[in-house]
Design a protein around this motif. Sequence first.
Motif, PDB file in Angstrom:
ATOM      1  N   UNK A   1     -53.017 -21.631  11.286  1.00 15.11           N
ATOM      2  CA  UNK A   1     -52.484 -22.431  10.278  1.00 15.11           C
ATOM      3  C   UNK A   1     -51.352 -23.710  11.036  1.00 15.11           C
ATOM      4  N   UNK A   2     -51.596 -23.745  12.227  1.00 11.31           N
ATOM      5  CA  UNK A   2     -50.790 -24.762  12.995  1.00 11.31           C
ATOM      6  C   UNK A   2     -51.561 -26.227  12.943  1.00 11.31           C
ATOM      7  N   UNK A   3     -52.565 -26.195  12.390  1.00 12.10           N
ATOM      8  CA  UNK A   3     -53.283 -27.733  12.014  1.00 12.10           C
ATOM      9  C   UNK A   3     -52.572 -28.203  10.618  1.00 12.10           C
ATOM     10  N   UNK A   4     -52.182 -29.476  10.855  1.00 14.16           N
ATOM     11  CA  UNK A   4     -51.406 -30.098   9.610  1.00 14.16           C
ATOM     12  C   UNK A   4     -52.210 -30.039   8.532  1.00 14.16           C
ATOM     13  N   UNK A   5     -53.764 -30.367   8.194  1.00 13.82           N
ATOM     14  CA  UNK A   5     -54.570 -30.391   7.332  1.00 13.82           C
ATOM     15  C   UNK A   5     -54.626 -28.915   6.826  1.00 13.82           C
ATOM     16  N   UNK A   6     -54.774 -27.752   7.612  1.00 16.71           N
ATOM     17  CA  UNK A   6     -54.789 -26.413   7.189  1.00 16.71           C
ATOM     18  C   UNK A   6     -53.484 -25.950   6.484  1.00 16.71           C
ATOM     19  N   UNK A   7     -52.255 -26.378   7.077  1.00 18.79           N
ATOM     20  CA  UNK A   7     -51.157 -26.298   6.319  1.00 18.79           C
ATOM     21  C   UNK A   7     -51.003 -26.870   4.712  1.00 18.79           C
ATOM     22  N   UNK A   8     -51.499 -27.927   4.907  1.00 22.50           N
ATOM     23  CA  UNK A   8     -51.559 -28.766   3.623  1.00 22.50           C
ATOM     24  C   UNK A   8     -52.462 -28.194   2.461  1.00 22.50           C
ATOM     25  N   UNK A   9     -53.685 -27.606   2.874  1.00 24.25           N
ATOM     26  CA  UNK A   9     -54.328 -26.893   1.845  1.00 24.25           C
ATOM     27  C   UNK A   9     -53.699 -25.630   1.523  1.00 24.25           C
ATOM     28  N   UNK A  10     -53.102 -24.819   2.457  1.00 26.53           N
ATOM     29  CA  UNK A  10     -52.272 -23.807   2.171  1.00 26.53           C
ATOM     30  C   UNK A  10     -51.174 -23.948   1.094  1.00 26.53           C
TER      31      UNK A  10
END
Length: 154
Positions: A1-10
Amino acid sequence: ASNPESKDVMDRLTFALSMENGFFWDDAYASDALDDFARSGIVKSVLTKLKGLVACHPDEVEPKSKEARRRLTFFVNSLFMDMPNAPSIHDMFSWNVLTPYYKESVTLSKGELETRKDALGVSTMLYLQTLFKADWANFLERLGLQDEEKVWNK
C-alpha cells in the motif's frame, strides 16, 4: 500500500464501507439490483466458469500452445500500455483497404488432406496432426470424439 494510487483506492473503499448504506443508495435499491442480477441468465454460466477457473490448478488452465501463450501475453501486456492520445479527425489519414488475392488453397477437401504429397508419403492431415498435437486433441474433445476415424462422419 506504499503506492499513492493504491492508498487512494484503499481510502475510498474504507470510506464506502464505513457508510451505513455501503455502495448502494438505500436498501430498496440494493434489493432490486441484487434481484435483477440473480435473475440474469448469464450470471449462472459466468459464476460456473469462474468457479471452474478458481478450482483448477494453474498448470491445467495455462495454454499448452506456444502461439496461444504468445498471443495471450501480448494481449495482457497491451492492457498496461500507455495509450497515446488520438489525433483529431482532421489530422487523420483516409482509410484504404486492400484485400490481396493469392492462388493458394485455404479450405482443403478430405481428399486433399489425405493425399500423400511428399517423398516420405506424409499427408497434409498427418503433418498438421503431428505439428499441432494439442490443438488436434482439443478439436477432438470439442467434437466429443474418442476415435479419430469418426471425424469425417460428424
